[in-house]
Design a protein around this motif. Sequence first.
Motif, PDB file in Angstrom:
ATOM      1  N   ASN A 115       0.799  -1.227   0.000  1.00  0.00           N
ATOM      2  CA  ASN A 115       0.000   0.000   0.000  1.00  0.00           C
ATOM      3  C   ASN A 115       0.833   1.278   0.000  1.00  0.00           C
ATOM      4  N   GLY A 116       2.033   1.234   0.658  1.00  0.00           N
ATOM      5  CA  GLY A 116       2.786   2.479   0.812  1.00  0.00           C
ATOM      6  C   GLY A 116       4.212   2.466   0.334  1.00  0.00           C
ATOM      7  N   GLY A 117       4.713   1.322  -0.147  1.00  0.00           N
ATOM      8  CA  GLY A 117       6.077   1.271  -0.659  1.00  0.00           C
ATOM      9  C   GLY A 117       7.136   1.231   0.435  1.00  0.00           C
ATOM     10  N   ILE A 118       8.378   1.498   0.044  1.00  0.00           N
ATOM     11  CA  ILE A 118       9.516   1.362   0.942  1.00  0.00           C
ATOM     12  C   ILE A 118       9.458   2.350   2.109  1.00  0.00           C
ATOM     13  N   ALA A 119       8.944   3.558   1.863  1.00  0.00           N
ATOM     14  CA  ALA A 119       8.865   4.554   2.935  1.00  0.00           C
ATOM     15  C   ALA A 119       7.932   4.086   4.043  1.00  0.00           C
ATOM     16  N   ALA A 120       6.796   3.517   3.651  1.00  0.00           N
ATOM     17  CA  ALA A 120       5.845   3.000   4.637  1.00  0.00           C
ATOM     18  C   ALA A 120       6.426   1.796   5.370  1.00  0.00           C
ATOM     19  N   LEU A 121       7.184   0.989   4.637  1.00  0.00           N
ATOM     20  CA  LEU A 121       7.796  -0.191   5.245  1.00  0.00           C
ATOM     21  C   LEU A 121       8.803   0.204   6.324  1.00  0.00           C
ATOM     22  N   GLU A 122       9.616   1.199   6.021  1.00  0.00           N
ATOM     23  CA  GLU A 122      10.581   1.695   7.008  1.00  0.00           C
ATOM     24  C   GLU A 122       9.887   2.274   8.231  1.00  0.00           C
ATOM     25  N   GLY A 123       8.791   2.977   8.007  1.00  0.00           N
ATOM     26  CA  GLY A 123       8.067   3.594   9.111  1.00  0.00           C
ATOM     27  C   GLY A 123       7.310   2.601   9.967  1.00  0.00           C
ATOM     28  N   ALA A 124       7.050   1.402   9.429  1.00  0.00           N
ATOM     29  CA  ALA A 124       6.274   0.398  10.167  1.00  0.00           C
ATOM     30  C   ALA A 124       7.126  -0.450  11.099  1.00  0.00           C
ATOM     31  N   LEU A 125       8.455  -0.325  11.005  1.00  0.00           N
ATOM     32  CA  LEU A 125       9.331  -1.130  11.843  1.00  0.00           C
ATOM     33  C   LEU A 125       9.212  -0.721  13.306  1.00  0.00           C
ATOM     34  N   THR A 126       9.178  -1.713  14.193  1.00  0.00           N
ATOM     35  CA  THR A 126       9.157  -1.439  15.625  1.00  0.00           C
ATOM     36  C   THR A 126      10.557  -1.039  16.097  1.00  0.00           C
ATOM     37  N   ALA A 127      10.638  -0.556  17.328  1.00  0.00           N
ATOM     38  CA  ALA A 127      11.946  -0.157  17.874  1.00  0.00           C
ATOM     39  C   ALA A 127      12.896  -1.350  17.923  1.00  0.00           C
ATOM     40  N   LYS A 128      12.373  -2.520  18.264  1.00  0.00           N
ATOM     41  CA  LYS A 128      13.206  -3.721  18.312  1.00  0.00           C
ATOM     42  C   LYS A 128      13.699  -4.107  16.928  1.00  0.00           C
ATOM     43  N   GLU A 129      12.824  -3.995  15.938  1.00  0.00           N
ATOM     44  CA  GLU A 129      13.214  -4.335  14.558  1.00  0.00           C
ATOM     45  C   GLU A 129      14.249  -3.355  14.014  1.00  0.00           C
ATOM     46  N   GLN A 130      14.148  -2.098  14.423  1.00  0.00           N
ATOM     47  CA  GLN A 130      15.120  -1.102  13.968  1.00  0.00           C
ATOM     48  C   GLN A 130      16.517  -1.365  14.524  1.00  0.00           C
ATOM     49  N   LYS A 131      16.598  -2.081  15.659  1.00  0.00           N
ATOM     50  CA  LYS A 131      17.891  -2.413  16.247  1.00  0.00           C
ATOM     51  C   LYS A 131      18.443  -3.734  15.711  1.00  0.00           C
ATOM     52  N   ASP A 132      17.608  -4.479  14.980  1.00  0.00           N
ATOM     53  CA  ASP A 132      18.033  -5.757  14.414  1.00  0.00           C
ATOM     54  C   ASP A 132      18.835  -5.486  13.142  1.00  0.00           C
ATOM     55  N   GLN A 133      20.118  -5.805  13.172  1.00  0.00           N
ATOM     56  CA  GLN A 133      21.006  -5.495  12.049  1.00  0.00           C
ATOM     57  C   GLN A 133      20.591  -6.205  10.766  1.00  0.00           C
ATOM     58  N   PHE A 134      20.089  -7.430  10.882  1.00  0.00           N
ATOM     59  CA  PHE A 134      19.710  -8.169   9.683  1.00  0.00           C
ATOM     60  C   PHE A 134      18.473  -7.565   9.027  1.00  0.00           C
ATOM     61  N   ILE A 135      17.489  -7.176   9.830  1.00  0.00           N
ATOM     62  CA  ILE A 135      16.275  -6.568   9.275  1.00  0.00           C
ATOM     63  C   ILE A 135      16.589  -5.213   8.641  1.00  0.00           C
ATOM     64  N   THR A 136      17.410  -4.417   9.330  1.00  0.00           N
ATOM     65  CA  THR A 136      17.762  -3.116   8.756  1.00  0.00           C
ATOM     66  C   THR A 136      18.544  -3.278   7.456  1.00  0.00           C
ATOM     67  N   LEU A 137      19.360  -4.338   7.364  1.00  0.00           N
ATOM     68  CA  LEU A 137      20.070  -4.613   6.104  1.00  0.00           C
ATOM     69  C   LEU A 137      19.081  -4.969   5.006  1.00  0.00           C
TER      70      LEU A 137
ATOM     71  N   ILE B 105      16.623  -3.344  -0.077  1.00  0.00           N
ATOM     72  CA  ILE B 105      15.396  -3.110  -0.850  1.00  0.00           C
ATOM     73  C   ILE B 105      15.347  -1.661  -1.313  1.00  0.00           C
ATOM     74  N   GLY B 106      15.706  -0.750  -0.409  1.00  0.00           N
ATOM     75  CA  GLY B 106      15.722   0.671  -0.767  1.00  0.00           C
ATOM     76  C   GLY B 106      16.748   0.993  -1.826  1.00  0.00           C
ATOM     77  N   THR B 107      17.844   0.241  -1.854  1.00  0.00           N
ATOM     78  CA  THR B 107      18.888   0.463  -2.870  1.00  0.00           C
ATOM     79  C   THR B 107      18.434   0.040  -4.245  1.00  0.00           C
ATOM     80  N   GLY B 108      17.501  -0.928  -4.307  1.00  0.00           N
ATOM     81  CA  GLY B 108      16.978  -1.336  -5.605  1.00  0.00           C
ATOM     82  C   GLY B 108      17.229  -2.781  -5.977  1.00  0.00           C
TER      83      GLY B 108
END
Length: 261
Positions: free
Chosen positions: A94-116, A121-124
């Motif tokens: 529904n919202g693309g990569i920007a929405a996906l980044e914004g939907a991450l929880t605080a725990k997910e944002q600290k997970d190095q593998f998920i952030t990678l 994905i954002g790189t293309g």
Amino acid sequence: MISLSTFAGFMAAIAVLGSAIVMSTDNYLLFVSYSSVVIVLGGTFTATLVSYSFPLLAGAIKTLFVNLLNEDNYKKESHRIIKRAAELNGVYRNGGIAALEGALTAKEQKDQFITLCIELIGTGYKGEELNNMLTESNSSQSHEEERSSKVLETMGAFAPGFGMIGTLIGLIIMLDNLSGDFAELGKGLAIALLTTLYGVCFAQLLFKPAATRAFRRIDDNFQLRELQARSFVLILERKPDLYLKDNLNGFLSSKHRLKEQ
């Protein structure tokens, strides 16, 4: 949560050894020797430090306590990943990569593998290319995690050896007092026998089991990250939720599969 199997195992070991001692003698203090503990643990840690660096030794000790005090449920965690993937799939559709980044929880944002995953994905990167890069990253992370486990394995190999060194020290004390004080003779004999006992116990009940649990945890973490990698590839391809769940369920054994669809 605390590992119930580890707690039960330790309690059973203490009960078995304690029962054997109680049935054998009334003088329980015979089996207490601080000098023997110092020889075995001190020798094991110093030898490990000679073999590895300070950070690796500290990481091994941390891994030891983490494995004793924490136990993740592989089935529950894999189900959580699949359900979370379905949620993020709708967000990305529904919202693309920007929405996906914004939907991450605080725990997910600290997970190095998920952030990678999000970064790639954002790189293309797409499809098989993205999957290959995440697979390589997963393998590298597992290799890094294995270092602490190998240190624990080494400590398990060193401990009985230092028990034998303590035995030699005790025998030297005994030989030096053969014609002297019998109390000192008994002290030397106690050190000789107890250091061997302590060395074997520390190796077989602490270091080696901790290393085995650590290797099992590493394997579980590898499988869970593989599941996450596949989920992000499917999210990027905008697959339907039902297809995504069925595909990810294929990574699990039949008894671990998520039944809810």
